[in-house]
Scaffold this motif. Structure first.
Motif, PDB file in Angstrom:
ATOM      1  N   ARG A  88      41.286  44.849 -13.625  1.00  0.00           N
ATOM      2  CA  ARG A  88      39.834  45.335 -13.642  1.00  0.00           C
ATOM      3  C   ARG A  88      39.928  46.651 -12.782  1.00  0.00           C
ATOM      4  O   ARG A  88      39.287  47.840 -13.205  1.00  0.00           O
ATOM      5  N   ASN A  90      42.451  48.844 -12.939  1.00  0.00           N
ATOM      6  CA  ASN A  90      42.988  50.007 -14.111  1.00  0.00           C
ATOM      7  C   ASN A  90      41.756  50.271 -14.990  1.00  0.00           C
ATOM      8  O   ASN A  90      41.747  51.525 -15.370  1.00  0.00           O
ATOM      9  N   VAL A  91      41.013  49.328 -15.310  1.00  0.00           N
ATOM     10  CA  VAL A  91      39.895  49.685 -16.242  1.00  0.00           C
ATOM     11  C   VAL A  91      38.959  50.484 -15.612  1.00  0.00           C
ATOM     12  O   VAL A  91      38.365  51.623 -16.005  1.00  0.00           O
ATOM     13  N   ILE A  92      38.685  50.048 -14.263  1.00  0.00           N
ATOM     14  CA  ILE A  92      37.649  50.869 -13.579  1.00  0.00           C
ATOM     15  C   ILE A  92      38.415  52.409 -13.254  1.00  0.00           C
ATOM     16  O   ILE A  92      37.661  53.635 -13.487  1.00  0.00           O
ATOM     17  N   GLY A  94      39.790  54.025 -15.363  1.00  0.00           N
ATOM     18  CA  GLY A  94      39.854  55.010 -16.478  1.00  0.00           C
ATOM     19  C   GLY A  94      40.347  54.442 -17.717  1.00  0.00           C
ATOM     20  O   GLY A  94      40.132  55.266 -18.741  1.00  0.00           O
ATOM     21  N   MET A  95      41.116  53.512 -17.695  1.00  0.00           N
ATOM     22  CA  MET A  95      41.653  52.944 -18.974  1.00  0.00           C
ATOM     23  C   MET A  95      40.630  52.244 -19.813  1.00  0.00           C
ATOM     24  O   MET A  95      39.808  51.280 -19.065  1.00  0.00           O
ATOM     25  N   SER A  96      40.481  52.201 -21.147  1.00  0.00           N
ATOM     26  CA  SER A  96      39.735  51.279 -21.796  1.00  0.00           C
ATOM     27  C   SER A  96      40.268  49.876 -21.823  1.00  0.00           C
ATOM     28  O   SER A  96      41.354  49.682 -21.553  1.00  0.00           O
ATOM     29  N   ARG A  97      39.486  48.932 -22.013  1.00  0.00           N
ATOM     30  CA  ARG A  97      39.993  47.684 -21.803  1.00  0.00           C
ATOM     31  C   ARG A  97      40.960  47.433 -22.897  1.00  0.00           C
ATOM     32  O   ARG A  97      42.004  46.611 -22.820  1.00  0.00           O
ATOM     33  N   GLU A  98      40.860  48.079 -24.350  1.00  0.00           N
ATOM     34  CA  GLU A  98      41.883  47.864 -25.070  1.00  0.00           C
ATOM     35  C   GLU A  98      43.232  48.739 -24.778  1.00  0.00           C
ATOM     36  O   GLU A  98      44.296  48.120 -25.176  1.00  0.00           O
ATOM     37  N   GLN A  99      42.958  49.714 -23.940  1.00  0.00           N
ATOM     38  CA  GLN A  99      44.301  50.500 -23.647  1.00  0.00           C
ATOM     39  C   GLN A  99      45.121  49.590 -22.793  1.00  0.00           C
ATOM     40  O   GLN A  99      46.270  49.454 -22.739  1.00  0.00           O
ATOM     41  N   ARG A 271      39.003  40.058 -24.829  1.00  0.00           N
ATOM     42  CA  ARG A 271      37.804  40.737 -24.957  1.00  0.00           C
ATOM     43  C   ARG A 271      36.434  40.031 -24.407  1.00  0.00           C
ATOM     44  O   ARG A 271      35.486  40.648 -24.211  1.00  0.00           O
ATOM     45  N   LEU A 275      36.582  40.900 -16.635  1.00  0.00           N
ATOM     46  CA  LEU A 275      37.557  41.075 -15.661  1.00  0.00           C
ATOM     47  C   LEU A 275      37.624  40.873 -14.220  1.00  0.00           C
ATOM     48  O   LEU A 275      36.375  40.705 -13.875  1.00  0.00           O
TER      49      LEU A 275
END
Lengths: 275, 307
Positions: A88, A90-92, A94-99, A271, A275
C-alpha cells in the motif's frame, strides 16, 4: 517507471535475508548433489558424470527442488509486501496499482530463471570440469538437452505463477506457503485426482492438473529416449503394462496456458481487493 | 483551486457502512484537519483518496482530475502516510528512501535534504528495524515530503510518540504549513490540529457532521469557568441557572456555557443561592469542545445539569 520498478526490486532483493538464505541453501544442496557425483567421477574416471551424457541427470534429478525452492521464495517475496504494508505504501508513494503488480510479476521470470540457471550452471560446470573436453567427440549440449532445459524453465515459470497466485490470494507468508504445499501435495494429488478418476470421461484430465503438468515436465522420460527405454524395461521386468507418457508439446502448451491463467487470477484478486 | 473534492464518497464492507456518502473540499494552501473518533471512517476515507481502498460509490477529484488515469497522475503530486509508517524492516532508512525516491523521481540530493529536515542523517544507514518509534515516524514524514509534493496527507503522524517526538512532528508540520503546502492532517490530538490547521471536517460514523474553518467551528456561546465552595454544590446550582446551556465539572471548577453573555447575572444568581464565587473567567471555546459536542465522544467530560 519501468526503470524505477526494476531498481526497486533489485534494492529489495539483494539485501533480503530470506532470499539470500534460501538461495544459499539451494546452492549448497546442489553443491552436495553434484559435488558428490563430481568427486566420484574424478576418483573413478568412469564417465558417469560428464558432458554431454549427464545433462539428463543434471536437468531432471534436482528439478523438484528447483521448483519448490523458487515457489517458496516467491511467496515470501510477495506476501511480505502485504504483511509489512509496503504494497500500500508503494502505491501511496506514486505507483499505480497496475505498476505495483507488474513489479511483482517481474519476480516470476527472474526467480524461476535464476533457480534454473543455478541448477544448470552448477551441474553443468562441475560436469564440464570432470569431462576431458579435448577427447569429447560430440557437442557438449544436444537437442534433447535443450528441450529438457526449455521444459524445466517452463515448469519453473508455471510453478512460480502458481505460487504467485497463492501469494495474492492468501497474502500471509506462513498461510500462503502452507496452503501452497497443501494444494500441490494433498489437494491436487489426492482429492482432485481421486474425484476426477471416478468419472471415465474426466480421468485423462488428471495428468493435466497444474502441478501434475509442471512436475511431469521435469521428468527425463519426456525428453530422453534412453530414459523412456529404461522405464519400459523396468515395467516389463516388474510385469506391469508399458507406461504411456503424455505428449511433451501438449504439456508445454498446458504449462504456458496455466502460467498466464494463474497470473490473470492473481491480478483479478488483487484488483478487486483493498491494499 | 480545489486540491481535494469528494462527492458522496461511500465505502461499504459487507453490511457495514464505513463511509456514508461524504462530500468535502480542501482548497490549495489550506491546512485541513480531519477529525473523528476511532472507527469513524477517517482512515478509510484517506485510503480511498490515495487509491488503496476501492470506493463503493461516489467521486474523488484531486487537483481537478478524476477517473483512474487522472487520479493516478494527481496522486503523483501527493506525499502521504497512512496509519503506522510502512517500510522494509531489513533495509536502512536510506535504502527505504531510495525506493520512494525512485518512484517519485527524486534525486540523491533530495534524499539528503529531506533527511536533514527530519534530523535522521546520522542514522540513515542503520536498518529501519533498529529505529525508535519517533525515528520511524520521522522517516515516514521524510518519505512523504520527498520530491516536494503539493499536497501532504498525514494520518495520525504523532501516534505513539512521547512529548518530545510530538513536538518534533509538530515543528515539521508547522514548517511545511509555513511553506504554503496544502496539508491534510488526521489526528486525535485536537489541540495539535487547532494549532496547525485552518480548516477542519469532523466525521462521525462515516458521515461529516461539521465542515468549515477552525474559527467558524470554535465560535459559539460564551463559556465561563467558575470556582467557589464545594464543586458539586456549585455544579448543581449552576445547572439550575436558566441561561446555562451546559455545565461540566472540570477539576475544582465548573465550566458553564451560557445562552447569553451576561456573566454578571450568572454571578448574581449563584450569590443568591448563598455561594460566593472566588473565580469567574471567560473561557474560549476550543476545537476539543466543538469536537466533543458534535461527536459525543466517550472521552469527553460528562456534561450535566442544563444539558
Amino acid at each position: 517507471m519501468i526503470r524505477a520498478m526494476v531498481l526497486n526490486e533489485w534494492i529489495k532483493l539483494r539485501r533480503r535475508p530470506a532470499f539470500l538464505v534460501t538461495l544459499f541453501t539451494f546452492v549448497a544442496l546442489l553443491g552436495l548433489m553434484f559435488g558428490e557425483a563430481f568427486v566420484r567421477e574424478i576418483q573413478s574416471g568412469e564417465g558417469r558424470f560428464s558432458l554431454p551424457g549427464s545433462w539428463d541427470d543434471i536437468l531432471t534429478e534436482p528439478a523438484p527442488l528447483t521448483l519448490l525452492f523458487s515457489a517458496a521464495i516467491l511467496i515470501l517475496l510477495v506476501t511480505s509486501e502485504f504483511a509489512w504494508r509496503t504494497a500500500r505504501q508503494n502505491v501511496i508513494d506514486g505507483m499505480s496499482r497496475e505498476q505495483w503488480f507488474a513489479a511483482k510479476l517481474l519476480l516470476v521470470p527472474v526467480i524461476a530463471i535464476l533457480f534454473v540457471a543455478a541448477q544448470a550452471g552448477i551441474g553443468g560446470t562441475l560436469a564440464a570440469l570432470a569431462t576431458d573436453l579435448r577427447a569429447a567427440d560430440s557437442a557438449l549440449v544436444g537437442q534433447h538437452d535443450l528441450h529438457a532445459l526449455a521444459g524445466l524453465t517452463l515448469s519453473a515459470l508455471g510453478m512460480a505463477a502458481l505460487a504467485f497466485c497463492f501469494a495474492f490470494v492468501v497474502r500471509g507468508p506462513g498461510p500462503a506457503i502452507a496452503l501452497f504445499f497443501l494444494y500441490i501435495g494433498v489437494i491436487e494429488q489426492l482429492v482432485l485426482t481421486t474425484l476426477l478418476r471416478r468419472w471415465d470421461a474426466l480421468a485423462p484430465a488428471v495428468r493435466y492438473l497444474p502441478s501434475r503438468v509442471f512436475f511431469t515436465l521435469i521428468e527425463d522420460t519426456q525428453y530422453y529416449p534412453e530414459a523412456v527405454a529404461r522405464a519400459v524395461a523396468a515395467a516389463e521386468k516388474a510385469g506391469r503394462a508399458a507406461p504411456v507418457f503424455p505428449d511433451t508439446g501438449a504439456l508445454m502448451t498446458a504449462a504456458a496456458i496455466y502460467t498466464v491463467v494463474l497470473v490473470g487470477v492473481a491480478y483479478l484478486v488483487y484488483r478487486n481487493r483493498d491494499l | 483551486m480545489s486540491v481535494i473534492e469528494t462527492d458522496n464518497l461511500t465505502k461499504r464492507y459487507g453490511r457495514s457502512l464505513a463511509v456514508d456518502g461524504i462530500s468535502f473540499t480542501v482548497e490549495r494552501g489550506q491546512a485541513f484537519g480531519f477529525l473523528g473518533p476511532n472507527g469513524s471512517g477517517k482512515t478509510t476515507t484517506i485510503g480511498m483518496l490515495l487509491g488503496i481502498i476501492n470506493p463503493t460509490a461516489g467521486e474523488i477529484r484531486l487537483f481537478g482530475l478524476t477517473g483512474r488515469r487522472g487520479l493516478h497522475q494527481a496522486r503523483q503530486r501527493i506525499g502521504a502516510t497512512l496509519e503506522a509508517p510502512n517500510f522494509y524492516p531489513y533495509l536502512s532508512g536510506l535504502d527505504n528512501l531510495r525506493i520512494v525516491a525512485n518512484v517519485k523521481g527524486a534525486t540523491r540530493k533530495d534524499i539528503d535534504e529531506t533527511l536533514e529536515i527530519v534530523r535522521l542523517r546520522d542514522r540513515a544507514r542503520d536498518r529501519y528495524q533498529t529505529y525508535s518509534l519517533g525515528m520511524k515516524q520521522r522517516l515516514a514524514i521524510a518519505a512523504t515530503i520527498l520530491a516536494d509534493p503539493e499536497l501532504i496527507i498525514l494520518d495520525e503522524p504523532a501516534n505513539g510518540l512521547d512529548p518530545e517526538g510530538m513536538r518534533e512532528i509538530r515543528e515539521i508540520i508547522g514548517t511545511l504549513a509555513d511553506r504554503g503546502k496544502t496539508i491534510f492532517l488526521s489526528s486525535h490530538l485536537l489541540w495539535e490540529v487547532e494549532r496547525t490547521c485552518t480548516h477542519v471536517a469532523i466525521i462521525k460514523k462515516g458521515r461529516i457532521v461539521r465542515h468549515g474553518s477552525v474559527r467558524e467551528i470554535t465560535s459559539g456561546n460564551t463559556t465561563v469557568e467558575i470556582r467557589g465552595g464545594d464543586v458539586d454544590t456549585l455544579h448543581a446550582v449552576a445547572s439550575d441557572y436558566p441561561a446555562a446551556v451546559r455545565t461540566v465539572r472540570s477539576g475544582d471548577a465548573v465550566v458553564v456555557e451560557l445562552a447569553d453573555d451576561d456573566t454578571a447575572a450568572l454571578n448574581a444568581f449563584i450569590a443568591g443561592r448563598g455561594i460566593y464565587l472566588s473565580h469567574l473567567a471567560p473561557r474560549p471555546r476550543s476545537l476539543e469542545d466543538a469536537f466533543m459536542e458534535l461527536t459525543g465522544a466517550a472521552t469527553a467530560p460528562t456534561f450535566g445539569g442544563a444539558q
